[in-house]
Design a protein around this motif. Structure first.
Motif, PDB file in Angstrom:
ATOM      1  N   GLY A   1       0.737  -1.224  -0.068  1.00  0.00           N
ATOM      2  CA  GLY A   1      -0.104  -0.082  -0.054  1.00  0.00           C
ATOM      3  C   GLY A   1       0.658   1.187   0.019  1.00  0.00           C
TER       4      GLY A   1
ATOM      5  N   ASN B   1       0.008   4.471  -4.474  1.00  0.00           N
ATOM      6  CA  ASN B   1      -1.545   4.481  -4.659  1.00  0.00           C
ATOM      7  C   ASN B   1      -1.863   4.049  -6.182  1.00  0.00           C
ATOM      8  OD1 ASN B   1      -1.466   6.686  -6.544  1.00  0.00           O
ATOM      9  ND2 ASN B   1      -1.267   8.101  -4.856  1.00  0.00           N
ATOM     10  N   GLU B   2      -3.113   3.672  -6.014  1.00  0.00           N
ATOM     11  CA  GLU B   2      -3.671   2.804  -7.014  1.00  0.00           C
ATOM     12  C   GLU B   2      -3.631   3.697  -8.342  1.00  0.00           C
ATOM     13  OE1 GLU B   2      -5.128  -0.811  -7.994  1.00  0.00           O
ATOM     14  OE2 GLU B   2      -5.030  -0.102  -5.755  1.00  0.00           O
TER      15      GLU B   2
END
Lengths: 872, 389
Positions: A468, A471-472
């Motif tokens: 994580g 970020n996406e």
């Protein structure tokens, strides 16, 4: 204006009168005080008088003398005078108990004040007094210690008390010159100075020669172990912080403070911080045999540093003292050394990676760590942090005391002291904070290494993504952009490879630094380039690392090419081992390309295992993880049905198990600059410097200097692991903003350190090296590129001293013609362009490691044994 | 350099008149002149005249002086050669025995008298006057943040400019600093090339670096050349060659000159031969240490046995102030030549020469192994250590 006119204006009669006065005082020394000096003298005198008022036993003449001696440094003068007044009082009290001995000693010492003032007339001497370079203080400490041999033998304990009381005056004021074991060296200072009065110029130069000579001797003294063991059965030359720590309580000579001492220092002790006890304890620990209950009211920071820096040296010279004069006069010393030896043995047994081991292991048999040059000590954590507490606490005390004396007298103070002014209340006890931080999650620096295209960046990029840290949206962007230029498999690598050049070419070129956390650890990730041309960058990154992941490509043919002579797998592994990395996780990557074959995995593990243990890694410190960086298999979890034959940890679980290494918190602050740029962090103006703190601690508001150059600056803000912080400690990769510093003073590889404890600068040093697999042998004059952290500088091997058997430490051949591959040897190295900051390995493990490369290959790795010349 | 006149007697004494034309010639002259020689050259001297009233008037006059050389000083960067000595031919302004320092100048004749012209000195003149053997190469060795702009001639490697420009590292989401720094660095290198490379003389410009720095630099140079219309660069585009090397330090020039691509461009140049020979020596030292020796003692022993195949010498040895040392090495050269060995005299201004200097300045590759040389040495050492103990 011409000088003639100047002279015409002088009042000749007045000058002669003056001269006459002084000649009387100094017994006809050639002496001339200029008008300027006179004026300064008057000013200083009135200042001092206003501060100290009328104290019994301080005459005007005393003030003048002392002022001249300290060259109008009013503050030091006051210190000296006040102490002298104390001394005078003490002498009165003292007379009854130890009359005889005092009479023997005192004239010599009490004379030293005025006499050494005579000395200060020669500008040379003055310079040597006031100079604060590391060189002087380093070289200075040796003779003083060797001289103590005599004094410690002849004087009895009682005299020593008075001796120290008197000399403590000198000590507190002459901070720059003072040395490791302050008590010892102080008592000898008067002697040294009075000797140099005889003919100041000549004796000073010869003195420094002598010092250098004996300095060398003492540092070499630790090498012929066998010889010394034969002559003195009790004694072992091995020495380290540990021995000193352990030895302290066993020192039979530490008596409780005498009534007399208490009487004198009671008042001062009240003022001091509670840490005072700890500090005195430390003084004992620095290894003098004639300690008494004596507390320094003002330990100068220099003392403390030098203490730390040359503990080793001090105990070496102590050993010399015993070796040369094993007289019956010294029974206590012998017993003490017995104790020391036992404790050494104990500590060796306790942890074979311990400090002592480092120097020892080249002599002792240790098959696991055959080639080990630097082992990290894992066990002495608690001890060392306790110890370092002293070091941190005392400077605070010092600054408080200074402030208390005369705040209004400080305008003439050196720049160094005015620049960094942290109120003691605002000061952070970094050690305490550090303990709090590591209690949560231990911070580790992790370097990722391996042959080019082994998939290092992709594996780590994927790991960051899964944890994580990416970020996406950004990830999607990478995927789109990379497939646009037809390199969709590089999407994860783009997380770390950010420059256009890197992305276009699809290889990592420079270290990328990221942070991530696992369950119990906080990692600073250093993604190293694999290509052979970028090994300097890789060294720069790996020298910051504590632990490593070695990524190998499991694809048929690819593993082999990376593992063969021209591949970087071996070279990288050897490099990080020589840089002190002991724990390694091998990620067997790209297993998807071989259908997750167990046979292939086992084959690679076997081949690598043989090599790595030969390279000096321990079997129990290596772990093998099968994985795939591109697919993301076995990074933080496993998909069912793919790696059925594997039941071990995933990559994240495995790296979570890395053991925390010891940090050199107790050593003076050192930061090796790996990057710098204009502009501060946030909106502060200044220069931002990035690098790893090799040892010590730093906090916002402190003053530091840049070596080489000596330019100073103040730390305005700090960023540790992408978060701003008030302080940082050894092992942290930090960015710090400095103000008041010219960017031109900075270079990659410069060292930041405290002004009181500068790192030595050298261009000629002695090193012990292990020769790698070289095609052409190393001869005299061999040109190499020397790497130390991020620094790389051309150098020459100018002398081959000897070849050493790496298991036994015996000298196999002296003055060899050449060094064939895989030999261990002692060589002299000289920098071709300019001197660099460097410390001997025994003083600082991080700054004492060097790599030698030539023609794109690493030819040798080693440690700095001794620095042969300071400065350029 | 041009030889104007040469007259050497049977007893090998005599004089040579020379006309230096370029920087490198000064280096030759520096190697030719030794203490005790006589030098006749034009020079400028400040002459003071005292008038009858006692006022002093000084003026500078150009005059020709002949001096006996006492001290020689050479600055390779500026090609300055200063020779100090005492006047031996009296004239109106300068009395016998007065000191004068001559600054040798380009394009002005000078005459050098020697009591004995030995073979090394004569060869040096031949070499210096042979214009066919001239090859001038400009080389830029660089890495990120560091560049050395060098001029390589037959006998000299001169670092014309050393550029150090700190380049910020890449950091998370912040690569502009890095890229800007790199551009600035390339610009500095470009400026240095324009300033120091004279494309009329230079045959090849080598750009050498690890990684892709050299490619990027070349791209940058020609992009700028088009943008700013720098004719000299555009016309000489073909002269630029890219070579891989391991670092941007001066050391790696040796790697560069060893590269086959460079070797083919500069066939049979002196420095190329030197580098090959030195490389061969080191290889031999590794593979068969009994056939490679260095240091005067070892080499002399090998020479006594007639084993030397290739003798590597540094020209520094012949600059030696004392004549016996010089003679010693000249005898060595002659003896090796007489048995058909090859003698290479390295220029100590090249990287290879620097390295040879560190290796005592004399080394030899033997035709057959002589293991006993080292053994003998060991025995001697042993005896010596036993004596000591």
């Amino acid at each position: 204006m011409s000088r003639h006119r100047n002279i015409r204006k002088l009042n000749v009669a007045e000058i002669f009168e003056e001269e006459y006065e002084y000649e009387e005082e100094y017994g006809g020394e050639n002496f001339e005080m200029t008008l300027k000096h006179k004026k300064q003298m008057e000013e200083g005198k009135t200042k001092i008088k206003s501060v100290i008022g009328q104290v019994e036993g301080i005459t005007d003449k005393d003030i003048e003398d002392t002022l001249w001696y300290y060259y109008f440094d009013t503050e030091k003068t006051i210190n000296w005078l006040l102490d002298k007044a104390h001394k005078a009082q003490s002498r009165k009290q003292k007379q009854a108990p130890s009359n005889n001995s005092q009479e023997n000693k005192d004239p010599n010492i009490s004379n030293s004040g005025p006499q050494s003032q005579g000395l200060s007339l020669s500008s040379l001497a003055q310079e040597s007094l006031s100079r604060s370079t590391g060189r002087i203080s380093l070289t200075k400490l040796v003779p003083s210690k060797s001289k103590t041999t005599d004094s410690s033998q002849t004087a009895n304990l009682n005299t020593r008390i008075s001796q120290k009381l008197i000399s403590s005056n000198l000590n507190s004021s002459k901070t720059r010159m003072l040395t490791t074991s302050p008590n010892l060296s102080d008592s000898t200072h008067p002697l040294e100075q009075s000797s140099s009065i005889l003919d100041s110029n000549a004796s000073i130069s010869s003195n420094s020669n002598h010092t250098e000579h004996s300095f060398l001797k003492s540092s070499f003294g630790s090498q012929p172990l066998n010889f010394k063991k034969d002559t003195i059965p009790h004694f072992s030359t091995t020495d380290s912080v540990n021995t000193l720590q352990i030895q302290a309580p066993s020192n039979p000579l530490i008596a409780p403070p005498s009534i007399f001492a208490i009487a004198i220092f009671a008042k001062l002790q009240d003022v001091q911080l509670p840490s005072n006890d700890l500090f005195t304890f430390e003084l004992y620990a620095t290894g003098s045999s004639n300690q008494e209950g004596f507390a320094f009211d003002k330990p100068s920071p220099d003392d403390i540093v030098l203490n730390a820096q040359s503990k080793k040296a001090s105990s070496t010279s102590k050993s010399k003292q015993i070796a040369t004069k094993p007289s019956p006069l010294l029974p206590p010393v012998h017993t003490m050394n017995n104790g020391t030896k036992k404790s050494i043995d104990a500590s060796i047994k306790k942890s074979d990676d311990d400090d002592i081991e480092i120097l020892e292991e080249e002599y002792k048999e240790d098959e696991q760590l055959k080639f080990d040059i630097g082992a990290l000590s894992l066990d002495s954590e608690a001890e060392s942090s306790k110890f370092s507490f002293n070091n941190i606490a005392t400077p605070i005390k010092e600054s408080e005391n200074q402030g208390a004396v005369s705040p209004q007298l400080l305008p003439n103070e050196q720049k160094t002291q005015t620049k960094a002014n942290i109120k003691s209340s605002k000061r952070i006890n970094v050690i305490e904070e550090y303990k709090k931080r590591i209690a949560d999650k231990f911070p580790l620096n992790l370097v990722v290494i391996g042959h080019v295209d082994a998939g290092k960046s992709t594996l780590m990029g994927h790991l960051l993504y899964l944890l994580g840290e990416v970020n996406e949206k950004a990830m999607k962007q990478y995927e789109r952009d990379s497939s646009k230029i037809g390199k969709s498999s590089f999407a994860y690598a783009w997380v770390l490879d950010e420059t256009g050049e890197e992305r276009n070419r699809g290889i990592t070129m420079d270290i990328a630094i990221r942070k991530f956390e696992t369950e119990n650890r906080r990692f600073t990730l250093l993604d190293a380039p694999g290509h052979r041309d970028f090994i300097p960058n890789m060294i720069s990154g790996a020298s910051q690392a504590d632990v490593a992941i070695l990524v190998v490509d499991a694809t048929v043919g690819e593993f082999e090419s990376g593992f063969e002579a021209n591949g970087q797998t071996k070279e990288h592994a050897l490099l990080i081992r020589s840089l002190g990395v002991q724990q390694l996780v091998v990620a067997v990557n790209k297993l998807d390309t071989v259908e997750w074959s167990k046979a292939r995995y086992d084959e690679i593990v076997e081949k690598l295992g043989a090599f790595l243990s030969q390279a000096g890694f321990r079997k129990d410190k290596i772990a093998y993880i099968p994985c795939s960086g591109l697919i993301g298999e076995n990074i933080i979890r496993r998909s069912p049905g793919i790696l059925n034959w594997y039941g071990g940890e995933t990559l994240t679980q495995q790296i979570d198990k890395f053991e925390p290494p010891t940090r050199l918190l107790e050593k003076p602050f050192r930061l090796s600059v790996s990057d710098f740029f204009k502009g501060g962090i946030g909106n502060i103006a200044g220069v931002t410097v990035a690098g790893r703190i090799e040892s010590g601690t730093v906090q916002v508001g402190e003053e530091i200097i840049v070596i080489p150059g000596g330019e100073s600056g103040v730390v305005k803000s700090l960023i540790v692991n992408e978060e701003s912080s008030k302080w940082a400690a050894a092992g942290d990769s930090v960015m710090l903003t400095l103000t008041d510093l010219d960017i031109l003073q900075l270079k990659i590889g410069s060292i930041l350190c405290p002004p009181s404890q500068p790192v030595p600068v050298t261009s000629h040093f002695l090193a012990r090296i292990v020769v790698f697999d070289v095609k052409i042998p190393i001869t005299r004059g061999f040109p190499v590129i020397l790497h130390r952290q991020s620094l790389n500088e051309p150098a020459n091997i100018i002398k081959l001293v000897d070849i050493i058997n790496k298991n036994t430490g015996e000298v196999i051949k002296k003055n060899p013609r050449h060094l064939p591959k895989s030999t261990t040897a002692t060589v002299e190295i000289k920098l071709s362009n300019r001197p660099i900051p460097l410390e001997a390995f025994k003083d600082n493990k991080e700054l004492g490691r060097i790599m030698l490369r030539k023609g794109g290959e690493t030819v040798a790795a080693g440690v700095v044994v001794d620095i042969l010349s300071y400065g350029s | 350099m041009k030889r104007v006149k040469k007259r050497i007697e049977k007893d090998r004494s005599g004089f040579v008149e020379l006309y230096p034309e370029e920087l490198e010639d000064m280096w030759h002259v520096y190697n030719l002149i030794s203490v005790g020689d006589n030098l006749k050259a034009t020079t400028i001297r400040r002459v003071q005249n005292e008038s009858s009233t006692g006022s002093v008037e000084s003026q500078r006059i150009r005059l020709t002086l002949t001096i006996t050389v006492e001290d020689i000083d050479f600055d390779p960067q500026g090609g300055l050669l200063r020779i100090k000595g005492r006047n031996i031919v009296e004239n109106k302004y300068v009395k016998m025995g007065m000191y004068h320092t001559i600054d040798l100048e380009l394009n002005r004749n000078f005459t050098l008298f020697k009591a004995e012209w030995d073979i090394i000195a004569l060869e040096r003149i031949e070499e210096a006057c042979d214009i066919t053997k001239q090859a001038d190469v400009a080389a830029v060795v660089l890495q990120e943040g560091l560049a050395n702009v060098c001029l390589v001639t037959q006998h000299m490697t001169i670092v014309r400019q050393r550029i150090e420009h700190p380049i910020p590292r890449k950091r998370k989401g912040f690569v502009t600093n890095y890229e800007k720094g790199l551009q600035k660095f390339y610009d500095q290198v470009l400026q240095a090339i324009l300033r120091h490379v004279n494309f009329e003389i230079i045959k090849v410009v080598i750009l050498a670096s690890p990684g892709f720095v050299k490619d990027q630099l070349r791209e940058y140079i020609f992009a700028e050349a088009v943008k700013q219309d720098i004719r000299s660069l555009l016309e000489n585009k073909s002269k630029f060659i890219l070579i891989h090397c391991s670092s941007g330090h001066k050391h790696s020039l040796q790697e560069v000159l060893q590269d086959p691509a460079v070797q083919s461009q500069l066939t049979d140049t002196k420095f190329a031969r030197e580098i090959v020979a030195l490389d061969k020596f080191f290889k031999m030292l590794n593979d068969d240490p009994d056939r490679a020796f260095y240091g005067w003692d070892h080499v002399r022993k090998a020479e006594e046995r007639g084993a030397i195949g290739t003798l590597l010498l540094s020209d520094e040895l012949f600059r030696s102030a004392d004549i016996p040392t010089r003679k010693k090495y000249i005898n060595l050269v002659e003896s090796v030549r007489s048995i058909g060995g090859k003698v290479l005299i390295f220029s100590s201004l090249h990287v290879s020469g620097e390295q040879l200097n560190q290796l005592t300045g004399v080394a030899a590759i033997l035709n057959f192994p002589l293991p006993d040389i080292e053994l003998e040495e060991d025995e001697n050492n042993q005896i010596a250590t036993e004596d000591n103990s």
